[in-house]
Design a protein around this motif. Structure first.
Motif, PDB file in Angstrom:
ATOM      1  N   GLY A 101     -60.339  60.352 -16.849  1.00 51.11           N
ATOM      2  CA  GLY A 101     -61.332  59.766 -15.958  1.00 51.11           C
ATOM      3  C   GLY A 101     -60.821  59.149 -14.902  1.00 51.11           C
ATOM      4  N   ILE A 102     -59.321  58.677 -14.736  1.00 48.34           N
ATOM      5  CA  ILE A 102     -58.424  57.925 -13.643  1.00 48.34           C
ATOM      6  C   ILE A 102     -57.748  59.327 -13.101  1.00 48.34           C
ATOM      7  N   TYR A 103     -58.353  60.319 -12.746  1.00 50.53           N
ATOM      8  CA  TYR A 103     -57.479  61.437 -12.134  1.00 50.53           C
ATOM      9  C   TYR A 103     -57.204  61.174 -10.733  1.00 50.53           C
ATOM     10  N   LEU A 104     -57.908  60.505 -10.113  1.00 47.96           N
ATOM     11  CA  LEU A 104     -57.319  59.993  -8.614  1.00 47.96           C
ATOM     12  C   LEU A 104     -56.072  59.281  -8.650  1.00 47.96           C
ATOM     13  N   MET A 105     -56.135  58.287  -9.726  1.00 49.44           N
ATOM     14  CA  MET A 105     -54.671  57.633  -9.797  1.00 49.44           C
ATOM     15  C   MET A 105     -53.615  58.373 -10.153  1.00 49.44           C
ATOM     16  N   THR A 106     -53.673  59.293 -11.140  1.00 45.56           N
ATOM     17  CA  THR A 106     -52.944  60.312 -11.713  1.00 45.56           C
ATOM     18  C   THR A 106     -52.577  61.156 -10.462  1.00 45.56           C
ATOM     19  N   GLU A 107     -53.332  61.605  -9.663  1.00 40.56           N
ATOM     20  CA  GLU A 107     -52.974  62.132  -8.431  1.00 40.56           C
ATOM     21  C   GLU A 107     -52.125  61.456  -7.526  1.00 40.56           C
ATOM     22  N   ALA A 108     -52.418  60.275  -7.201  1.00 40.57           N
ATOM     23  CA  ALA A 108     -51.681  59.582  -6.448  1.00 40.57           C
ATOM     24  C   ALA A 108     -50.306  59.345  -7.123  1.00 40.57           C
ATOM     25  N   MET A 109     -50.109  59.207  -8.140  1.00 42.22           N
ATOM     26  CA  MET A 109     -48.902  58.818  -8.902  1.00 42.22           C
ATOM     27  C   MET A 109     -47.969  60.095  -8.783  1.00 42.22           C
ATOM     28  N   ALA A 110     -48.679  61.273  -8.854  1.00 38.54           N
ATOM     29  CA  ALA A 110     -47.960  62.428  -8.910  1.00 38.54           C
ATOM     30  C   ALA A 110     -47.429  62.718  -7.316  1.00 38.54           C
ATOM     31  N   ILE A 111     -48.088  62.563  -6.280  1.00 35.94           N
ATOM     32  CA  ILE A 111     -47.846  62.751  -5.084  1.00 35.94           C
ATOM     33  C   ILE A 111     -46.464  61.744  -4.657  1.00 35.94           C
ATOM     34  N   PHE A 112     -46.901  60.643  -5.049  1.00 30.13           N
ATOM     35  CA  PHE A 112     -45.582  59.645  -4.906  1.00 30.13           C
ATOM     36  C   PHE A 112     -44.285  60.134  -5.603  1.00 30.13           C
ATOM     37  N   ASN A 113     -44.446  60.560  -6.884  1.00 31.81           N
ATOM     38  CA  ASN A 113     -43.481  61.012  -7.552  1.00 31.81           C
ATOM     39  C   ASN A 113     -42.776  62.302  -7.073  1.00 31.81           C
ATOM     40  N   THR A 114     -43.419  63.195  -6.223  1.00 38.19           N
ATOM     41  CA  THR A 114     -43.043  64.351  -5.611  1.00 38.19           C
ATOM     42  C   THR A 114     -42.202  63.835  -4.451  1.00 38.19           C
TER      43      THR A 114
END
Length: 346
Positions: A101-114
């Protein structure tokens, strides 16, 4: 802008704590329904709190000039950034499992990590150049293989969080990680072949277990992205298995030698942050095997399939017990430090 002044100094390799615990929660935990179904979300929340505490301190330290400049120019220690990247990648995958359910936060973390990975990538090229041409005699150890770990963790993260990337793109990233691996293995081999009078008890680093761990995460990247052939993956799994057995036999011999030389407590049960790398590699091999086992794209020989089933039943316990042991060692070290601090104040 780089900061000046005092700050709380922390081990740059503390990201390995998140790597080691997180990989258990996306792999071997499935063998323990109580931990997975009943306690999985609670354990994930604890991991998130640990991540916030560790990465807050790492972030503050990273932006201080007196830390950053020597760190990124160090020919080996700078590869530790790979634990930060892999730590975030693993945590995002844990979120996908327990908190979709916290998919948007997970996406944001993935972008930062990239973006962090792109910085790490440039640093890898720079420091491999240093080790091959400017510091040929530097005592290299398994930390250089974090170049592979960080690289493969990114392609796994991007495919799981966003969408399946084109096969040629995924293959390109995986091959880059393998090039880093071959470069690192060459440097490690040169270190031990060229150096005379080294001994297993003192000169074999904890991080050398990444010799098989970096290939395990490469295998996981392959079976996550459905790249390469089933035959290649079967052979590759066998190679990683042989390396795991070989390296861990060396580790057992090393442990015996350290106990004889330093005693049980100092030789084996003294906490070092690099010990988490073993938990990560153990957990990663289970996860590679498990995902390969479940992926219908990879049809493997029945004999190998059955062997993997039996192996995972036992290996899950090895992963769990090793992790519990390492957590106990960590708590013991923190309590010891706390008592020393209290005595110093008195």
């Amino acid at each position: 802008m780089l900061l000046k002044g005092s700050y709380k100094k922390v081990e740059p390799a503390n990201g390995a704590i998140i790597m080691a615990n997180g990989i258990f929660l996306i792999g071997a935990v499935e063998a323990f329904p109580l931990l997975d179904i009943q306690l999985g979300k609670y354990l994930t929340f604890i991991l998130l709190i640990a991540w916030i505490i560790i990465y807050k301190d790492l972030s503050v330290q990273f932006f201080h000039r007196d830390f950053l400049i020597p760190f990124i120019h160090h020919p080996v220690n700078s590869f530790v950034i790979g634990t930060w990247i892999a730590g975030v990648s693993v945590l995002c995958n844990v979120f996908l499992r327990y908190f979709p359910g916290i998919y948007l936060m997970t996406e944001a973390m993935a972008i930062f990590n990239t973006f962090l990975f792109l910085f790490f990538l440039a640093n890898c090229f720079y420091n491999f150049k240093q080790l091959f041409f400017d510091h040929k005699d530097y005592p290299v150890h398994g930390a250089v293989l974090l170049s592979t770990v960080g690289t493969q963790s990114i392609i796994i993260l991007l495919n799981n969080v966003f969408f399946p990337f084109p096969v040629y793109f995924s293959e390109g990233i995986i091959i880059l990680g393998l090039i880093f691996y071959l470069s690192g293995i060459t440097l490690i081999g040169n270190r031990y072949l060229r150096t005379k009078n080294w001994n297993l008890a003192d000169d074999w680093a904890n991080t050398n277990c990444i010799i098989h761990g970096a290939l395990s995460i490469t295998g996981l990247a392959i079976v996550t992205t459905n790249t390469f052939t089933p035959f290649f993956v079967s052979v590759f799994w066998g190679v990683v298995f042989v390396l795991l057995v070989g390296v861990e036999i060396v580790e057992v011999i090393r442990s015996v030698k350290r106990i004889k030389r330093y005693g049980l407590d100092k030789g084996l049960f003294t906490y070092q942050v690099t010990q988490w790398s073993r938990n990560f590699t153990f957990g990663m091999f289970y996860t590679f095997t498990w995902v390969m086992h479940l992926n219908p794209f990879y049809t493997i020989p029945d004999s190998l399939y059955k062997f993997q089933e039996v192996f995972m039943n036992y290996w899950a316990w090895v992963v769990l017990l090793a992790l519990v042991g390492q957590i106990t060692l960590y708590i013991k070290s923190r309590l010891t430090e706390g008592r020393k601090h209290e005595h110093a104040i008195q």
